[in-house]
Design an enzyme around this catalytic site. Structure first.
Site, short mmCIF file in Angstrom:
data_model
loop_
_atom_site.label_atom_id
_atom_site.label_comp_id
_atom_site.label_asym_id
_atom_site.label_seq_id
_atom_site.Cartn_x
_atom_site.Cartn_y
_atom_site.Cartn_z
N ARG A 168 0.82 -1.21 0.00
CA ARG A 168 0.00 0.00 0.00
C ARG A 168 0.86 1.27 0.00
O ARG A 168 0.54 2.26 0.65
CB ARG A 168 -0.96 0.02 1.20
CG ARG A 168 -1.91 -1.17 1.26
CD ARG A 168 -2.82 -1.25 0.04
NE ARG A 168 -3.69 -2.40 0.15
CZ ARG A 168 -3.38 -3.62 -0.32
NH1 ARG A 168 -2.25 -3.81 -0.98
NH2 ARG A 168 -4.22 -4.63 -0.17
N SER A 242 -11.14 -0.55 3.07
CA SER A 242 -10.29 -0.94 4.21
C SER A 242 -9.51 0.28 4.69
O SER A 242 -8.75 0.88 3.93
CB SER A 242 -9.34 -2.06 3.80
OG SER A 242 -10.06 -3.20 3.41
N GLU A 337 -4.61 3.47 5.78
CA GLU A 337 -4.36 3.45 4.34
C GLU A 337 -4.63 4.80 3.71
O GLU A 337 -3.85 5.28 2.90
CB GLU A 337 -5.21 2.36 3.66
CG GLU A 337 -4.69 0.95 3.86
CD GLU A 337 -5.40 -0.04 2.96
OE1 GLU A 337 -5.89 0.39 1.87
OE2 GLU A 337 -5.46 -1.22 3.30
#
Length: 341
Positions: A168, A242, A337
């Site tokens: 990520r 998420s 994230e």
């Protein structure tokens, strides 16, 4: 003669971020090609203003006021740009919706992106955080991209290695943050496609099927079904998917956690272990709970949601409280994230 740039002032971004936060940008310009960025660079009024590069707004937590020039990447177009004996290369402009790109490749008979179906956002935003799902990451199918460099005022090509992809993460979240505007990406899809079905959710979903006979389109359809069952539709409930990365811990720390919490959900990651962030949050009692107008989705503890009228500060406060609780109980710090702006 000074170019006449189509810059809009004091624009609401509530429809341009999947959390649905009612943010207002000082200025906004839609960008479809490099020529517009060159014109922008030649205008001292706008070139000196702090920037925010905006794709689909699916990985952002915005403040109420954005004192920046928002550059909304809107370029469209998908095409097969090259072929060789082993791969077909597909180039997509930055403004294409990611899922539309996935379905386009499947319609051409090209497999390789099916595990990344229904991920929100745009093609141009995908490399920024090296999107991934169900055992596949963008880097696994990536060839190169083209981006405008605001310092050199030229279009630059970035190879797979130059993007510095990690979990990520990429160079566009680090050294090149706010310096580059991604214009297009080129993906490398295999002629001899093989499915990637090792992920537990896929194994469970296709348990009654002969997996050797599954097509890429059937896998894509399955991924869509799984995601729709677990994740809320941003058009209905504001969210960014998420919210936290799955933390990676050493083998020694994993062993200690497993002894203290025998039901710990984890996966090997080389010599380390990746923990399921959703499980950690759930164990702290946050699933389905709220802190003001921000909450945790009742079906998936990894997803933070806008319950109605939440601000960026509300989302941040909830995220920090969850981080604190998880660290206090497990000694593990969760990393968000999305990017806070």
């Amino acid at each position: 003669m000074k170019p006449n740039l189509p810059v809009l002032r004091h624009i609401s971004l509530s429809a341009d971020n999947t959390f649905g936060i009612a943010a207002v940008a000082d200025a906004l310009m839609e960008i479809s090609d490099a020529a517009q960025l060159a014109a922008l660079a030649a205008d001292p009024q706008w070139s000196a203003m702090p920037r925010l590069i905006l794709g689909g707004g699916s990985n952002l937590v915005l403040s109420d006021q954005i004192p920046r020039l928002v550059l909304k990447m809107t370029g469209k177009g998908i095409a097969i740009s090259a072929e060789d004996a082993d791969y077909v290369y597909v180039t997509a402009q930055a403004g294409e919706r990611w899922h539309d790109l996935v379905r386009w490749t499947l319609a051409q008979g090209l497999g390789g992106l099916e595990n990344l179906s229904l991920i929100p956002g745009t093609a141009g935003a995908a490399p920024v955080q090296n999107i991934g799902a169900y055992g596949l990451e963008l880097k696994d199918v990536f060839s190169h991209l083209e981006a405008w460099d605001f310092e050199s005022r030229t279009v630059r090509r970035f190879t797979l290695e130059e993007c510095c992809f990690a979990y990520r993460d990429s160079i566009f979240k680090q050294a090149w943050k706010d310096r580059a505007a991604i214009l297009s990406i080129t993906l490398r899809l295999p002629r001899r496609w093989t499915p990637k079905l090792a992920y537990a959710d896929l194994q469970k979903y296709f348990a009654d099927r002969d997996m050797a006979t599954l097509s890429a389109t059937e896998i894509s359809d399955g991924v869509v079904q799984i995601r729709q069952q677990k994740l809320p539709d941003p058009a209905v409930i504001g969210n960014a998917g998420s919210f936290f990365k799955n933390p990676v811990v050493s083998a020694a720390q994993h062993a200690e956690l497993q002894q203290a919490f025998p039901a710990l959900v984890s996966y090997p990651a080389g010599e380390q272990f990746k923990l399921a962030a959703g499980w950690l949050i759930d164990q702290c009692g946050w699933k389905g709970q709220a802190l003001g107008a921000a909450g945790v989705y009742h079906k998936q503890a990894l997803v933070l949601v806008n319950l109605g009228g939440a601000t960026g500060a509300d989302i941040r406060a909830l995220a920090q409280k969850i981080q604190q609780d998880v660290q206090n109980r497990f000694g593990v710090l969760l990393e968000p994230e999305p990017v806070f702006v």
